[in-house]
Design an enzyme around this catalytic site. Structure first.
Site, PDB file in Angstrom:
ATOM      1  N   HIS A 117     -47.729  50.733  29.756  1.00 59.20           N
ATOM      2  CA  HIS A 117     -47.541  49.731  30.798  1.00 59.20           C
ATOM      3  C   HIS A 117     -46.317  48.900  30.419  1.00 59.20           C
ATOM      4  CE1 HIS A 117     -49.789  47.461  34.115  1.00 59.20           C
ATOM      5  NE2 HIS A 117     -49.600  48.681  34.494  1.00 59.20           N
ATOM      6  N   HIS A 121     -43.709  58.779  38.704  1.00 58.64           N
ATOM      7  CA  HIS A 121     -44.890  58.278  37.998  1.00 58.64           C
ATOM      8  C   HIS A 121     -46.104  59.178  38.228  1.00 58.64           C
ATOM      9  CE1 HIS A 121     -47.089  54.887  36.155  1.00 58.64           C
ATOM     10  NE2 HIS A 121     -48.089  55.325  36.891  1.00 58.64           N
TER      11      HIS A 121
END
Lengths: 275, 996
Positions: free
Chosen positions: B324, B251
């Site tokens: 998200h 990430h």
């Protein structure tokens, strides 16, 4: 007549239309326009007494978490101004009694209503008699609406207007009076300055989506008895230039947006009035 | 002691929320209920006297005109079932927080408030139906519609046993934690298996190789000597391990995009790629900027939280798009709300900080009407759709940022994970107090200050959801709920602080929390010293490592010069924003984290950021072959057109669009809906960020994941072309368009579970090759981007992977918004043109999808030709002679013509034989081919010669005329009339599918 007319636009705690509201005041010719954070009022750094035109813009005060503008109204009613004995509410009342102008748009209208300043019958500015609640559709909506203007209303802001076309952007805009007698008095005193209407701004309507929220009798905006406090759900500050109009690429429109007229009326009134 | 205040509507007052819930119970769950009444419950924890409770209930909590209240008794009456839904301990309760503040103002003392909501449900009571609601029905309503058990609990009460005088006993979901913070040391000097176990048990997501690097680091004598000076030894603390795992995560580190890839392109073509990010994306931008030379308007690319470009001499623009996805799969509302307020902080924390001026959102879902059995732990797509929509609505609207446009994409492969792309743009003065705003500087000695929300266990290991069951008493850590008002108050404050020069640098706390925000910014000074014991917490019981990596929302980290700190903190106090000094930036070269006097992490900055070696990966491309569909051309092309207009990927999204405020801030120029009755689909948004100037911003998106099934190269090329041509369609000039790439992929690393990883990586390689080719051909530099690489679902044997998806977003600059063009036909008598050539490109098209086929002839972008066309069209638009312009995308020319016509409320008469085309013999293919870089344009007949002169040299043709009669008339290739459809019928088909 005041030498300089000064507008204040209050922001903070979730208000979000302060910039275009201030822009409207400037375009309308106010000599001074100030965006003031509510903390500056609560810290006594700014005082409402120093202005002539109070703007309560749209937004989500405290997220509208307890119902639109409820927590915001609670703050104004009960919070004290630092370094003084008075509550912020006292400054509001003094402002009204001095005959100055207040405009509440959307969340600002909700605030005025939840405080009790509108309709403010008999000078009771903290007694709530009408409300703005959840749209019948159960959802937030952004759409443009036609508005009928009551030409015989004492409202300072709508003087000389025959109709308006403005966007609404709210989830809690349904106008509900406490009972029939309140509604009857609003009519009698001609305080219902604006109603959602059909396309030619003549007849008030209950038809969705022309009436976007199910407001009783299509009520979109009301004023107090002096016409100096005015609140409305549609956003006049969102239509200041023809390019704001949803169909400006296909219609011949005046350069100036319709919403500006309300602010021009405020400025003209203050220039000619003895405050 | 806790008390309950219940608020409900008075008799005769309409309960709009109750009605909405009823509609969903009947429509989605097929349970027949007569009415649903809602009651808001405030559980007040704070020893209030009866008079104080009364004042709270009568004052801020209820509306005297329409509501009634009850204290410590039940308000509900005459129901069959009462369902009360409340939050689990530790879950953000925004309404509770506001109520606590409001009541504290009345009571003059701090209290806590927890909210829940009751749904009083009644069945239909007429004489002939015995269709009563059972307890099992009530359970279904609670678990499948009203409550998300991950973050909420519910209670079901039978109306027959209800005693309103007793009501429900107050329940306080307080977090009960032990306040004994401790730091654990972990011995990494162990065998490989043990290392792997440590990684998986602690949700570190580190590979064996990475774990070994950590192990070896602690064997370095020089490192050990320094560690001993601060009281650490040869074991790693949990804080260090967590911090390194976070910093080295996919990430944060984008290991796949930075990997060395051996790419086998098939047919003997192979190459080695040293970082896709460097060789495709950054290189393209660098080359474009070199070509722009002195006119380069890029200011900060790939360096900060967002990309920064010049708007004019005095102002800069900032833009970022994030995803998200995983949190939205678990809790659609909270996940999406956190997504939007989270991406807001990127432009806000970029350079010196930017004021936020627009949002743009793109959601990819499985179809809402999905009716097959759902795999375990997956929420129904309709629930995801509604939850995500509402989360982004609350995040965007309450923040006062207009949602200027967006789109919805539907595909069953998003069942396992929806994609929730949220983008935000901002504007900042080019200089503040004479200093440029697009760079960041931090000096040793500057204070580390955290502002905004407090830290809880929210979002710890947020990205990698642990499979452990959540239990009562333990706060939910996997998902969180954003709080737009806390964030708005903070951004209001920080913009004032910025303009007064009260801080030197700003960044946001997103993934990785303080570990990431301080770890990253400490590079600017060369180290830091941070005391976690100073951090304000939501509740006691957090260990130092948890404070370090918590992803609690609404926080920014700032570098404040010591001489400014008093003024900074005083302003924060006044504006009611929490701000806390946590430590100092240093030039020690060490990331030094303390808890009080005790060191809990001590890592060399160089090791933290550069200690991770490059990954090596394999990619192998084998072009797939799909069956070519074999269906006869239908006689009823009008019906076919209506069927196409009703496709989920084509139909109107008005019901969603209207729920987003797209006009706040007063600069709305081209709105998402346009045309004679404000309901046609705009191609791109135009806004005016400065109300005293006519300079404007264009925002557009491109996304076409269906083409990935054939070749991700063309998927990416088409997405970029779509985003660019949408911007061109409203009037952006090609030489002032910036791009953002946002890759959402299925796991491209081969493993046992993921046997075709090499193919998926090859798809990623090819998409990046396309990005390089098309952006350089157009001169559209990418200024920022993002990737999310693990969009798969796997429980047991069920594996669902998303189609490789690139969202390309564009940000254009218009000199004068008064030149903007909308897509609706304007006047009868105007001429209809099609620009760009149509090829037989139906592979992956909506037309083939309607026939259950994929095919192989994927649309291709001819960038050189398109560039010439885009420049010519822009000259015509700037000359003011284009009446309408609409891009052809999903559903091709047929759909574009229909939309142009019904948006304008005017018919069109079209001759398909005139359309510039190649290799097409069938009318359906000409109508629905999805060839790229095409537009439908209408022009007044008086401007015909001028328009055609501008377009000279491009493929274009006049194909018909706008007519007053509200009918779409199309003559086919053979000269015969093939479509004659009323606009009303076409529009109805287009509007119906998502009109709920």
């Amino acid at each position: 007549m005041p030498q300089q007319i000064r507008a204040i636009v209050i922001t903070g705690n979730g208000t979000n239309c302060e910039m275009e509201m201030a822009h409207a005041c400037r375009l309308a010719g106010f000599d001074e326009v100030e965006i003031v954070h509510i903390s500056e009022l609560l810290y006594g750094e700014k005082r409402l007494d120093d202005y002539h035109f109070l703007n309560l813009p749209g937004g989500f005060l405290d997220g509208d978490d307890l119902g639109s503008a409820k927590a915001g109204a609670n703050r104004i009613l009960h919070a004290a101004v630092a370094g003084s004995q008075e509550r912020l509410f006292a400054q509001f009342v003094r402002f009204i009694v001095a005959g100055k102008l207040i405009l509440g748009v959307c969340n600002g209208f909700q605030l005025l209503v939840k405080l009790g300043m509108l309709p403010g019958f008999d000078g009771h500015y903290d007694r709530q008699t009408v409300t703005l609640t959840y749209n019948d559709s159960g959802r937030f909506e952004d759409r443009w609406v036609h508005l009928r203007v009551d030409p015989s209303s004492p409202c300072i802001f709508t003087r000389g207007l025959s109709g308006l076309y403005l966007p609404v952007r709210h989830g809690e805009g349904k106008f509900v009076p406490q009972d029939e007698s309140i509604l009857e008095r609003l009519y009698r005193e001609r305080l219902i300055a604006l109603q959602y209407s059909d396309g030619d701004c003549r007849e008030a309507t209950m038809d969705y989506p022309a009436n976007p929220n199910g407001s009783v009798d299509g009520i979109a905006g009301i004023c107090n008895a002096t016409g100096r406090i005015f609140g409305l759900m549609p956003h006049p500050e969102a239509y200041l230039h023809r390019t704001n109009h949803p169909r400006w690429t296909r219609e011949d429109l005046p350069e100036e947006g319709m919403g500006l007229a309300l602010f021009r009326n405020a400025a003209a009134f203050l220039r000619n009035d003895d405050i | 002691m806790a008390n309950r205040i219940e608020i409900g509507f008075r008799q005769g007052i309409r309960d709009a929320l109750g009605e909405k819930i009823k509609k969903r119970i009947v429509g989605h769950l097929r349970i027949h209920v007569d009415s649903v009444n809602t009651i808001e419950v405030y559980t007040v924890d704070g020893d209030l006297a009866p008079g104080e409770l009364e004042a709270a209930a009568r004052g801020p909590l209820s509306d005297p005109v329409i509501q009634q209240y009850a204290i410590d008794r039940g308000l509900a009456r005459g129901f069959d079932w009462l369902i009360e839904v409340g939050y689990r301990p530790g879950v953000t309760d925004n309404v509770g927080k506001t109520a606590a503040e409001a009541i504290a103002l009345l009571a003059g003392k701090p209290i806590r408030v927890y909210t829940s909501r009751q749904y009083a449900i009644s069945g239909i009571r007429d004489r002939c139906t015995l269709d009563l609601i059972t307890r099992a029905d009530a359970e279904r309503i609670a678990s499948e519609l009203l409550a998300n058990e991950l973050i909420q609990h519910y209670e079901i009460i039978d109306g027959k046993t209800w005693d309103p005088a007793q009501g429900i006993k107050p329940y306080v979901p307080r977090v009960v934690g032990e306040d004994r913070p401790r730091t654990e040391e972990i011995d990494l000097d162990c065998p490989d298996e043990a290392l792997l176990r440590i990684s998986s048990e602690r949700v570190l997501a580190l590979t064996l190789n990475e774990m070994k690097i950590l192990r070896d680091y602690l064997k370095n004598d020089a490192v050990l000597a320094r560690r001993r000076e601060v009281g650490l030894g040869d074991r790693m603390t949990d804080a260090e391990l967590e911090c390194l795992a976070q910093t080295w995560s996919e990430h944060c580190k984008h290991k796949i995009f930075n990997a060395r890839i051996a790419y086998d392109g098939g047919e003997g073509e192979s190459s080695e790629i040293d970082s896709l990010f460097a060789t495709c994306i950054k290189r393209a931008t660098r080359e474009i900027r070199e070509r722009m030379g002195a006119d380069d308007w890029c200011l900060s690319v790939f360096a900060d939280n967002a990309g920064i470009i010049r708007f004019n001499a005095d102002w800069n623009l900032v833009f970022k798009v994030e995803t998200h996805n995983s949190p939205s799969a678990l809790d659609p509302y909270g996940g999406a709300l956190t997504g939007i307020v989270g991406v807001n902080r990127d432009p806000f924390g970029c350079g010196r900080g930017a004021k936020l001026i627009f949002n743009t959102d793109v959601f990819c879902f499985a179809p809402p009407g999905y009716d097959k059995p759902l795999p375990k732990r997956i929420l129904h797509p309709r629930r995801i759709y509604e939850g995500v929509r509402e989360g982004v609505e609350h995040g965007g609207n309450k923040s006062g940022i207009p949602t200027v446009n967006g789109c919805l994409v539907f595909d069953e492969r998003y069942l396992g994970k929806p994609l929730v792309y949220c983008g935000t743009g901002g504007i900042m003065p080019a200089r503040i107090n004479g200093e440029p705003t697009h760079t960041k500087e931090i000096l040793p000695g500057d204070l580390i200050v955290m502002t905004g929300g407090r830290i809880g266990k929210d979002g710890i290991h947020g990205a990698t959801f642990s499979s452990e069951e959540l239990h009562e008493g333990s706060p939910v850590t996997a998902v969180q709920i954003g709080d737009p008002i806390t964030q708005k108050k903070m951004t209001d404050f920080l913009l004032v602080a910025r303009d007064r020069g009260l801080y030197r640098a700003i960044t946001d706390n997103g993934a990785g929390g303080l570990s990431s925000s301080v770890g990253e910014t400490a590079r600017l000074s060369g180290g830091c010293e941070l005391d976690l014991a100073k951090a304000p917490l939501k509740y006691a019981g957090l260990n130092p490592w948890e404070i370090l990596i918590s992803e609690s929302q609404e926080r920014m980290t700032l570098a404040v010069a010591p001489e400014q700190i008093d003024a900074f903190l005083a302003l924060a106090r006044k504006m009611d924003v929490e701000a806390t000094v946590l430590g100092r930036y240093a030039d020690s070269g060490w990331f030094h984290i303390l808890y009080g006097m005790e060191t809990v992490a001590y890592i060399e900055m160089s090791f933290l950021h550069d200690g991770l070696p490059q990954m090596n990966l394999q990619a192998a491309w084998t072009p797939p072959r799909h069956a070519e569909p074999d269906f006869a051309e239908t006689e009823d092309l009008g019906g076919a057109l209506k069927a196409m207009l009703a496709r989920l990927n084509i139909c109107s999204k008005e019901s969603v669009v209207r729920q987003y405020d797209h006009e706040v801030q007063g600069g709305s120029i081209v709105k998402p809906l346009t045309g004679v009755v404000n309901d046609g689909p705009s191609d791109a948004a135009v806004i005016r960020p400065l109300l005293d100037s006519f300079e404007g911003i264009v925002v557009a998106n491109g996304i076409c994941p269906r083409y990935s099934a054939i070749d991700a190269y063309h998927m990416a090329a088409c997405a970029i072309d779509e985003a660019v041509r949408n911007a061109i369609a409203v009037g952006a000039p090609l030489d002032r368009i910036a791009g953002l790439d946002n890759f959402c992929w299925c796991d491209p690393v081969r493993s046992e579970k993921n046997p075709d990883g090499e193919y998926k990586l090859a798809q990623l390689v090819r998409a990046n090759m396309a990005l390089y080719d098309v952006t350089t051909a157009y001169g559209v530099p990418c200024i920022s981007g993002k990737d999310s690489m693990k969009n798969d679902y796997q429980i047991g044997d069920v594996r669902i992977s998303i189609p490789p998806t690139l969202l390309f977003s564009t940000l254009g600059k218009m000199e004068d918004v008064r030149n903007a063009v909308t897509m609706d036909a304007k006047k009868a008598g105007d001429l209809v043109y099609v620009l760009g050539k149509t090829f037989r490109e139906l592979g992956g098209s909506e037309w083939y999808a309607l026939h259950g086929a994929i095919g192989n002839g994927v649309p291709k972008v001819h960038a050189k030709t398109a560039r010439t066309l885009y420049e010519a069209l822009n000259r015509a638009i700037r000359a003011g002679i284009v009446a309408s312009c609409h891009d052809c995308s999903d559903g091709g020319l047929g759909v574009a013509l229909a939309e142009t016509a019904f948006a304008g409320g005017l018919g069109v008469e079209i001759d398909l034989a005139a359309v510039p085309a190649e290799g097409i013999v069938r009318n359906d293919e000409l109508l629905f081919s999805e060839s790229q870089s095409r537009f439908v344009v209408t022009v007044s007949p008086v401007a015909r010669a001028a328009f055609e002169a501008f377009l000279a040299g491009c493929a274009f043709a006049r194909i018909g005329e706008v007519i007053a009669e509200g009918v779409l008339k199309v003559d086919g290739l053979g000269g015969k009339r093939i479509i004659e459809e009323n606009l009303a019928a076409l529009k109805a088909a287009w509007q119906e599918p998502l009109a709920f």
